[in-house]
Write a protein that holds these residues in place. Structure first.
Motif, short mmCIF file in Angstrom:
data_model
loop_
_atom_site.label_atom_id
_atom_site.label_comp_id
_atom_site.label_asym_id
_atom_site.label_seq_id
_atom_site.Cartn_x
_atom_site.Cartn_y
_atom_site.Cartn_z
N ALA A 1 0.86 -1.19 0.00
CA ALA A 1 0.00 0.00 0.00
C ALA A 1 0.89 1.23 0.00
CB ALA A 1 -0.90 0.00 1.24
N ARG A 2 0.59 2.17 -0.89
CA ARG A 2 1.36 3.42 -0.99
C ARG A 2 0.40 4.61 -0.85
NH1 ARG A 2 6.53 2.55 -3.15
NH2 ARG A 2 6.80 0.45 -3.99
N ASN A 3 0.91 5.67 -0.29
CA ASN A 3 0.11 6.89 -0.21
C ASN A 3 0.20 7.65 -1.53
OD1 ASN A 3 2.57 8.28 -0.20
ND2 ASN A 3 2.48 8.74 2.00
N ASP A 4 -0.43 8.81 -1.61
CA ASP A 4 -0.46 9.58 -2.85
C ASP A 4 0.92 10.06 -3.28
OD1 ASP A 4 -3.18 9.22 -3.03
OD2 ASP A 4 -3.66 11.13 -2.05
N ASP A 5 1.87 10.11 -2.34
CA ASP A 5 3.24 10.51 -2.66
C ASP A 5 4.10 9.33 -3.11
OD1 ASP A 5 2.74 13.19 -2.00
OD2 ASP A 5 3.21 12.81 0.12
N ILE B 1 5.59 3.93 0.87
CA ILE B 1 4.99 2.70 1.39
C ILE B 1 4.41 2.99 2.77
CG2 ILE B 1 5.42 0.35 2.18
CD1 ILE B 1 7.59 0.15 0.00
N ILE B 2 3.12 2.68 2.93
CA ILE B 2 2.45 2.88 4.21
C ILE B 2 1.98 1.56 4.81
CG2 ILE B 2 1.77 5.26 3.75
CD1 ILE B 2 -1.05 4.16 3.04
N GLY B 3 2.17 0.48 4.07
CA GLY B 3 1.79 -0.83 4.58
C GLY B 3 2.08 -1.91 3.56
N GLY B 4 2.06 -3.12 4.04
CA GLY B 4 2.28 -4.24 3.13
C GLY B 4 2.10 -5.57 3.83
N GLY C 1 -8.23 0.63 8.16
CA GLY C 1 -8.60 -0.58 7.43
C GLY C 1 -7.57 -1.05 6.42
N ILE C 2 -6.38 -0.50 6.46
CA ILE C 2 -5.35 -0.88 5.48
C ILE C 2 -4.94 -2.34 5.68
CG2 ILE C 2 -2.99 -0.43 4.69
CD1 ILE C 2 -3.54 2.56 5.40
N ALA C 3 -4.73 -2.74 6.92
CA ALA C 3 -4.32 -4.13 7.19
C ALA C 3 -5.40 -5.10 6.68
CB ALA C 3 -4.06 -4.35 8.67
#
Length: 140
Positions: free
Chosen positions: A42-46, A49-52, A77-79
């Motif tokens: 998961a990546r933010n708009d920039d 990496i914000i999660g994986g 809810g990313i996880a």
């Protein structure tokens, strides 16, 4: 015979390959499946990496190796979304099972919410915490 304490990566790989060779000889061809490492990031708009989640599939199951979400992004809810993605992928390659281990200070509650069943706990490891084993049977 001589036994030495050492840390030689080549020797570690030799031992690992011999265990795998033994295991493969013990299984029917119907159970054997190619081993594959997979990740969903998961990546933010920039683009940061914000999660994986990372996993390894073999013998018709998906082992969750690591799940991480940046502390600043937790609670969105990313996880859950990452786990849903890897589960969908596991189903698409005909995995029958998902397995994950987690510490009490990590995410046992998340896995329960996602339908995983706890099948074992090691209490007081590390000291003051516990280590949890979860499985989720995948049906079509």
């Amino acid at each position: 015979m001589k036994i030495n304490k050492q840390e030689v990566q080549e020797d570690r790989e030799f031992i690992r390959s011999k265990v795998i060779e033994h295991n493969m000889a013990s299984l029917s061809d119907a159970i054997k499946s190619p081993s594959e490492q997979v990740s969903f990031i998961a990546r933010n708009d920039d683009g940061d990496i914000i999660g994986g989640v990372t996993g390894t599939s073999f013998w018709q199951h998906m082992h969750i190796d690591f799940l991480w979400v940046d502390a600043a992004e937790r609670g969105q809810g990313i996880a859950r979304q990452l786990m849903e993605q890897i589960e969908a992928y596991a189903r698409s390659i005909s995995c029958r099972l998902m397995i994950v281990e987690t510490f009490s200070f990590q995410a046992p509650g998340l896995y329960k919410k996602l339908g995983f069943n706890e099948f074992g706990i090691i209490e007081d490891h590390p000291a003051g915490h516990s280590f949890h084993y979860f499985e989720k049977r995948l049906t079509t």
